[in-house]
Write a protein that holds these residues in place. Sequence first.
Motif, PDB file in Angstrom:
ATOM      1  N   GLY A 115      -5.937 -61.764 -46.455  1.00  0.00           N
ATOM      2  CA  GLY A 115      -5.132 -60.790 -45.730  1.00  0.00           C
ATOM      3  C   GLY A 115      -4.816 -61.259 -44.323  1.00  0.00           C
ATOM      4  O   GLY A 115      -3.687 -61.102 -43.834  1.00  0.00           O
ATOM      5  N   ARG A 116      -5.798 -61.865 -43.651  1.00  0.00           N
ATOM      6  CA  ARG A 116      -5.566 -62.411 -42.301  1.00  0.00           C
ATOM      7  C   ARG A 116      -4.519 -63.521 -42.335  1.00  0.00           C
ATOM      8  O   ARG A 116      -3.668 -63.620 -41.447  1.00  0.00           O
ATOM      9  N   GLU A 117      -4.583 -64.358 -43.365  1.00  0.00           N
ATOM     10  CA  GLU A 117      -3.623 -65.456 -43.492  1.00  0.00           C
ATOM     11  C   GLU A 117      -2.211 -64.915 -43.712  1.00  0.00           C
ATOM     12  O   GLU A 117      -1.252 -65.388 -43.085  1.00  0.00           O
ATOM     13  N   ALA A 118      -2.064 -63.925 -44.595  1.00  0.00           N
ATOM     14  CA  ALA A 118      -0.747 -63.328 -44.850  1.00  0.00           C
ATOM     15  C   ALA A 118      -0.210 -62.660 -43.583  1.00  0.00           C
ATOM     16  O   ALA A 118       0.976 -62.768 -43.268  1.00  0.00           O
ATOM     17  N   LEU A 119      -1.095 -61.991 -42.864  1.00  0.00           N
ATOM     18  CA  LEU A 119      -0.685 -61.329 -41.629  1.00  0.00           C
ATOM     19  C   LEU A 119      -0.264 -62.355 -40.582  1.00  0.00           C
ATOM     20  O   LEU A 119       0.743 -62.168 -39.900  1.00  0.00           O
ATOM     21  N   ALA A 120      -0.988 -63.437 -40.471  1.00  0.00           N
ATOM     22  CA  ALA A 120      -0.646 -64.483 -39.495  1.00  0.00           C
ATOM     23  C   ALA A 120       0.739 -65.056 -39.785  1.00  0.00           C
ATOM     24  O   ALA A 120       1.510 -65.323 -38.860  1.00  0.00           O
ATOM     25  N   GLN A 121       1.076 -65.216 -41.050  1.00  0.00           N
ATOM     26  CA  GLN A 121       2.381 -65.755 -41.424  1.00  0.00           C
ATOM     27  C   GLN A 121       3.518 -64.796 -41.078  1.00  0.00           C
ATOM     28  O   GLN A 121       4.669 -65.211 -40.985  1.00  0.00           O
ATOM     29  N   ASN A 122       3.202 -63.530 -40.918  1.00  0.00           N
ATOM     30  CA  ASN A 122       4.228 -62.514 -40.666  1.00  0.00           C
ATOM     31  C   ASN A 122       4.030 -61.800 -39.336  1.00  0.00           C
ATOM     32  O   ASN A 122       4.549 -60.702 -39.143  1.00  0.00           O
ATOM     33  N   ARG A 123       3.277 -62.405 -38.439  1.00  0.00           N
ATOM     34  CA  ARG A 123       2.932 -61.758 -37.162  1.00  0.00           C
ATOM     35  C   ARG A 123       4.163 -61.390 -36.331  1.00  0.00           C
ATOM     36  O   ARG A 123       4.210 -60.340 -35.723  1.00  0.00           O
ATOM     37  N   SER A 124       5.189 -62.244 -36.320  1.00  0.00           N
ATOM     38  CA  SER A 124       6.362 -61.938 -35.494  1.00  0.00           C
ATOM     39  C   SER A 124       7.070 -60.679 -35.983  1.00  0.00           C
ATOM     40  O   SER A 124       7.524 -59.860 -35.180  1.00  0.00           O
ATOM     41  N   SER A 125       7.150 -60.485 -37.299  1.00  0.00           N
ATOM     42  CA  SER A 125       7.773 -59.268 -37.836  1.00  0.00           C
ATOM     43  C   SER A 125       6.946 -58.043 -37.491  1.00  0.00           C
ATOM     44  O   SER A 125       7.486 -56.993 -37.119  1.00  0.00           O
ATOM     45  N   VAL A 126       5.630 -58.154 -37.595  1.00  0.00           N
ATOM     46  CA  VAL A 126       4.732 -57.046 -37.268  1.00  0.00           C
ATOM     47  C   VAL A 126       4.868 -56.688 -35.787  1.00  0.00           C
ATOM     48  O   VAL A 126       4.991 -55.512 -35.432  1.00  0.00           O
ATOM     49  N   ASP A 127       4.873 -57.697 -34.926  1.00  0.00           N
ATOM     50  CA  ASP A 127       5.007 -57.443 -33.492  1.00  0.00           C
ATOM     51  C   ASP A 127       6.332 -56.762 -33.164  1.00  0.00           C
ATOM     52  O   ASP A 127       6.393 -55.874 -32.309  1.00  0.00           O
ATOM     53  N   ALA A 128       7.396 -57.148 -33.868  1.00  0.00           N
ATOM     54  CA  ALA A 128       8.700 -56.522 -33.643  1.00  0.00           C
ATOM     55  C   ALA A 128       8.678 -55.051 -34.054  1.00  0.00           C
ATOM     56  O   ALA A 128       9.232 -54.194 -33.357  1.00  0.00           O
ATOM     57  N   VAL A 129       8.033 -54.744 -35.164  1.00  0.00           N
ATOM     58  CA  VAL A 129       7.935 -53.336 -35.600  1.00  0.00           C
ATOM     59  C   VAL A 129       7.110 -52.540 -34.598  1.00  0.00           C
ATOM     60  O   VAL A 129       7.492 -51.435 -34.207  1.00  0.00           O
ATOM     61  N   PHE A 130       5.978 -53.096 -34.163  1.00  0.00           N
ATOM     62  CA  PHE A 130       5.157 -52.388 -33.176  1.00  0.00           C
ATOM     63  C   PHE A 130       5.923 -52.170 -31.872  1.00  0.00           C
ATOM     64  O   PHE A 130       5.768 -51.132 -31.222  1.00  0.00           O
ATOM     65  N   ALA A 131       6.773 -53.108 -31.481  1.00  0.00           N
ATOM     66  CA  ALA A 131       7.583 -52.940 -30.266  1.00  0.00           C
ATOM     67  C   ALA A 131       8.573 -51.786 -30.446  1.00  0.00           C
ATOM     68  O   ALA A 131       8.760 -50.976 -29.536  1.00  0.00           O
ATOM     69  N   ARG A 132       9.195 -51.691 -31.637  1.00  0.00           N
ATOM     70  CA  ARG A 132      10.111 -50.571 -31.897  1.00  0.00           C
ATOM     71  C   ARG A 132       9.368 -49.242 -31.877  1.00  0.00           C
ATOM     72  O   ARG A 132       9.869 -48.236 -31.385  1.00  0.00           O
ATOM     73  N   MET A 133       8.157 -49.245 -32.405  1.00  0.00           N
ATOM     74  CA  MET A 133       7.355 -48.024 -32.408  1.00  0.00           C
ATOM     75  C   MET A 133       6.985 -47.604 -30.992  1.00  0.00           C
ATOM     76  O   MET A 133       7.043 -46.426 -30.644  1.00  0.00           O
ATOM     77  N   ALA A 134       6.604 -48.569 -30.166  1.00  0.00           N
ATOM     78  CA  ALA A 134       6.250 -48.269 -28.775  1.00  0.00           C
ATOM     79  C   ALA A 134       7.455 -47.719 -28.024  1.00  0.00           C
ATOM     80  O   ALA A 134       7.326 -46.774 -27.226  1.00  0.00           O
ATOM     81  N   ASP A 135       8.626 -48.276 -28.304  1.00  0.00           N
ATOM     82  CA  ASP A 135       9.849 -47.789 -27.666  1.00  0.00           C
ATOM     83  C   ASP A 135      10.126 -46.343 -28.074  1.00  0.00           C
ATOM     84  O   ASP A 135      10.469 -45.500 -27.248  1.00  0.00           O
ATOM     85  N   ALA A 136       9.950 -46.037 -29.361  1.00  0.00           N
ATOM     86  CA  ALA A 136      10.174 -44.672 -29.838  1.00  0.00           C
ATOM     87  C   ALA A 136       9.172 -43.710 -29.210  1.00  0.00           C
ATOM     88  O   ALA A 136       9.521 -42.591 -28.833  1.00  0.00           O
ATOM     89  N   ALA A 137       7.928 -44.143 -29.066  1.00  0.00           N
ATOM     90  CA  ALA A 137       6.900 -43.292 -28.456  1.00  0.00           C
ATOM     91  C   ALA A 137       7.244 -42.996 -27.007  1.00  0.00           C
ATOM     92  O   ALA A 137       7.079 -41.873 -26.528  1.00  0.00           O
ATOM     93  N   GLU A 138       7.756 -43.999 -26.314  1.00  0.00           N
ATOM     94  CA  GLU A 138       8.120 -43.822 -24.908  1.00  0.00           C
ATOM     95  C   GLU A 138       9.268 -42.835 -24.758  1.00  0.00           C
ATOM     96  O   GLU A 138       9.291 -42.030 -23.832  1.00  0.00           O
ATOM     97  N   ARG A 139      10.214 -42.878 -25.711  1.00  0.00           N
ATOM     98  CA  ARG A 139      11.372 -41.989 -25.646  1.00  0.00           C
ATOM     99  C   ARG A 139      11.069 -40.574 -26.120  1.00  0.00           C
ATOM    100  O   ARG A 139      11.867 -39.683 -25.923  1.00  0.00           O
ATOM    101  N   SER A 140       9.941 -40.349 -26.763  1.00  0.00           N
ATOM    102  CA  SER A 140       9.644 -39.016 -27.294  1.00  0.00           C
ATOM    103  C   SER A 140       8.681 -38.275 -26.378  1.00  0.00           C
ATOM    104  O   SER A 140       7.710 -37.708 -26.836  1.00  0.00           O
ATOM    105  N   GLY A 141       8.961 -38.245 -25.110  1.00  0.00           N
ATOM    106  CA  GLY A 141       8.072 -37.641 -24.131  1.00  0.00           C
ATOM    107  C   GLY A 141       8.067 -36.123 -24.114  1.00  0.00           C
ATOM    108  O   GLY A 141       7.416 -35.518 -23.281  1.00  0.00           O
ATOM    109  N   THR A 142       8.770 -35.477 -25.030  1.00  0.00           N
ATOM    110  CA  THR A 142       8.773 -34.022 -25.042  1.00  0.00           C
ATOM    111  C   THR A 142       7.520 -33.499 -25.730  1.00  0.00           C
ATOM    112  O   THR A 142       6.824 -34.223 -26.416  1.00  0.00           O
TER     113      THR A 142
END
Length: 189
Positions: A115-142
Amino acid sequence: MHSRFHHEGRERHSRHPWGGHGMGGGFGRGGGGRGSRVGRFLEHGDLRFILLALIEEQPRHGYELIKALEERTGGAYRPSPGVVYPTLSLLEDEGFIRPATGESARKLYEITEPGREALAQNRSSVDAVFARMADAAERSGTTAPRVGRAMANLGMALQQRLSEPTVTPEALDRIVALIDETAAAIEKV
């Protein structure tokens, strides 16, 4: 940045490295998301890697994963149990996660070396999704997403606890009392 998850058109679905359909993304509850649509967080199949990354951070069970994803998006995205649990089963079947040893009644998962190996191979995609999630969290300040998240957490906790065969009449009485006490306290705020 182009990743193998962002193929054009329908080919994206048929070329997914792990195959399969319906385990991917969109928003919980039929793809609509709650409130306004903040954008698509997950491409088809990304949920596997996101769950894997969260389990890599610390062993978690399904409910904790649902809660973690909702919190990371400020309440804008909450995958349904009907998407999360089958994905966890698939990850377990593929050998990427395994049940952690422990005394919890819930199935706690931990990541494996494959699982760690599969995740390492796809880390850039995971980081991009987490960045989109963080952006959405920042915009949902209500407050509405925060209250909705808290209500959903209560509903999930109730559903999970009441579905267990070990719920005694005393435990049920205590649950009802806690809900009544909380409602009374909210009225006084």
